[in-house]
Design a protein around this motif. Structure first.
Motif, PDB file in Angstrom:
ATOM      1  N   PHE A 226     -11.641  44.603  42.876  1.00  0.00           N
ATOM      2  CA  PHE A 226     -12.226  43.888  44.009  1.00  0.00           C
ATOM      3  C   PHE A 226     -13.687  43.553  43.748  1.00  0.00           C
ATOM      4  CE2 PHE A 226      -8.506  45.729  45.916  1.00  0.00           C
ATOM      5  CZ  PHE A 226      -8.136  44.817  46.896  1.00  0.00           C
ATOM      6  N   LYS A 227     -14.231  42.659  44.567  1.00  0.00           N
ATOM      7  CA  LYS A 227     -15.639  42.291  44.553  1.00  0.00           C
ATOM      8  C   LYS A 227     -16.082  42.154  46.008  1.00  0.00           C
ATOM      9  CE  LYS A 227     -13.912  37.601  43.646  1.00  0.00           C
ATOM     10  NZ  LYS A 227     -13.839  36.494  42.665  1.00  0.00           N
ATOM     11  N   TYR A 228     -17.384  42.273  46.235  1.00  0.00           N
ATOM     12  CA  TYR A 228     -17.924  42.324  47.607  1.00  0.00           C
ATOM     13  C   TYR A 228     -18.851  41.146  47.877  1.00  0.00           C
ATOM     14  CZ  TYR A 228     -20.936  43.925  51.452  1.00  0.00           C
ATOM     15  OH  TYR A 228     -21.668  44.015  52.611  1.00  0.00           O
ATOM     16  N   LEU A 229     -18.693  40.553  49.070  1.00  0.00           N
ATOM     17  CA  LEU A 229     -19.606  39.516  49.550  1.00  0.00           C
ATOM     18  C   LEU A 229     -20.422  40.070  50.699  1.00  0.00           C
ATOM     19  CD1 LEU A 229     -17.751  36.062  49.811  1.00  0.00           C
ATOM     20  CD2 LEU A 229     -19.667  36.664  48.308  1.00  0.00           C
ATOM     21  N   ASP A 230     -21.737  39.813  50.708  1.00  0.00           N
ATOM     22  CA  ASP A 230     -22.595  40.341  51.760  1.00  0.00           C
ATOM     23  C   ASP A 230     -22.320  39.634  53.097  1.00  0.00           C
ATOM     24  OD1 ASP A 230     -23.963  37.888  51.823  1.00  0.00           O
ATOM     25  OD2 ASP A 230     -25.575  38.588  50.534  1.00  0.00           O
ATOM     26  N   PRO A 231     -22.891  40.142  54.211  1.00  0.00           N
ATOM     27  CA  PRO A 231     -22.604  39.585  55.534  1.00  0.00           C
ATOM     28  C   PRO A 231     -22.883  38.090  55.669  1.00  0.00           C
ATOM     29  CG  PRO A 231     -23.652  41.718  55.761  1.00  0.00           C
ATOM     30  CD  PRO A 231     -23.706  41.386  54.299  1.00  0.00           C
ATOM     31  N   GLU A 232     -24.016  37.611  55.151  1.00  0.00           N
ATOM     32  CA  GLU A 232     -24.360  36.200  55.303  1.00  0.00           C
ATOM     33  C   GLU A 232     -23.337  35.291  54.620  1.00  0.00           C
ATOM     34  OE1 GLU A 232     -28.067  33.117  54.367  1.00  0.00           O
ATOM     35  OE2 GLU A 232     -28.239  35.237  53.871  1.00  0.00           O
ATOM     36  N   GLN A 233     -22.961  35.638  53.392  1.00  0.00           N
ATOM     37  CA  GLN A 233     -21.986  34.820  52.677  1.00  0.00           C
ATOM     38  C   GLN A 233     -20.594  34.948  53.298  1.00  0.00           C
ATOM     39  OE1 GLN A 233     -22.878  34.615  48.111  1.00  0.00           O
ATOM     40  NE2 GLN A 233     -23.316  36.695  48.790  1.00  0.00           N
ATOM     41  N   SER A 234     -20.272  36.122  53.796  1.00  0.00           N
ATOM     42  CA  SER A 234     -18.973  36.323  54.441  1.00  0.00           C
ATOM     43  C   SER A 234     -18.856  35.472  55.701  1.00  0.00           C
ATOM     44  CB  SER A 234     -18.781  37.805  54.790  1.00  0.00           C
ATOM     45  OG  SER A 234     -18.754  38.599  53.620  1.00  0.00           O
TER      46      SER A 234
END
Length: 300
Positions: free
Chosen positions: A57-65
């Motif tokens: 998996f990879k993670y996107l921060d709140p703004e990009q999400s």
């Protein structure tokens, strides 16, 4: 002469098809390249919780999400996402894209005494009826109707780890493919961490298989867990286990008073894969497929 014209037409169709394919792939790739994924251990909510991005998996921060949810997928803005986990081998605009969106709902300490006594078939019927009523407001606000088809995975509560998860199958408007909403709730001292998988039904086996690794990768920090509850200072939620699944408060006399906050999430803000950009890109893919089919038929 007729054969020459046919060959010329096929050549032009092929050229157009290749051009559209290249343009489409370039547009999708540019969007994907603009996203900055993260790995490793990441703090959520100013020390409230943390996610250790699991393998695969990879993670996107709140703004990009928020950008993905609203601008790419066409969901109403909420500003509540804490980020999302995306399968490492997928892009957010892939045909088979799916993600786990992470949020926190500060509703208080959820008692789990009712967990073993819930009739989930009866609960589903009530939720379906409520969804039909809520659709009137959705349509009035310019959104498609949602049909709650049924359980994609029946609710399950892990009493030892205080984790609840279940999955709903939903149909948005006239969409050909149904949407999967796989919900995970990690109970905490002052509320619940909400991990919602947003996907199409075809992705159910992948999503379901990932549940153990996802639930073990997100956790409350010390002092915020379910086991840190202090009855002298902490508030007990009016929600129950059944209430988390239904979006209602349950009482001894039955269901009542659909809470406005959850109603908005369930009936208006339910995340889907169906934004204007998503549809436009998928439309281009379908146009290319039609041209390619026509070429094959002409050659044969």
């Amino acid at each position: 002469m007729k054969q020459l014209y046919t060959l010329f037409a096929l050549f032009m169709c092929a050229f157009s098809s290749f051009a559209q394919t290249d343009s489409l792939q370039l547009e999708i790739q540019e969007i994907e390249n603009s996203l900055k994924y993260q790995y490793g251990e990441i703090s959520l909510g100013d020390g409230l919780a943390k996610v250790t991005v699991p393998k695969g998996f990879k993670y996107l921060d709140p703004e990009q999400s928020e950008y993905v949810l609203t601008q790419l997928w066409g969901n109403p803005a909420s500003g509540t996402t804490m980020g999302m986990l995306v399968p490492k081998d997928k892009g957010v605009l892939d045909d088979d894209a799916w993600v786990f969106d992470i949020e926190f709902d500060e509703i208080g300490y959820v008692e789990d005494k009712d967990a073993e006594d819930i009739d989930y078939n009866e609960l589903l019927a009530t939720m379906q009826a409520d969804m039909q009523e809520a659709n009137q407001e959705r349509v009035a606000n310019g959104y498609e109707e949602i049909q709650l088809v049924g359980w994609a995975s029946k609710p399950y509560y892990d009493a030892d780890h205080k984790i609840l998860h279940w999955a709903k199958e939903a149909k948005f408007g006239e969409a050909e493919t149904n949407t999967l909403n796989y919900n995970v709730r990690i109970l905490g001292r002052k509320g619940v961490l909400m991990l919602n998988a947003i996907a199409n039904m075809e992705s159910l086996p992948e999503v379901k298989q990932s549940i153990p690794v996802i639930t073990s990768s997100v956790a409350f920090e010390q002092g915020h867990s379910y086991f840190d509850f202090d009855p002298d200072v902490d508030e007990v939620a009016s929600w129950t286990i059944g209430g988390l699944v239904a979006g209602k408060v349950l009482t001894k006399v039955g269901f009542f008073a659909l809470l406005l906050k959850f109603w908005k999430v369930l009936a208006v803000g339910a995340a889907s894969l169906g934004g204007a950009l998503w549809k436009r890109l998928r439309g281009k893919k379908e146009e290319v497929a039609v041209v390619e089919d026509a070429q094959e038929e002409a050659v044969s």
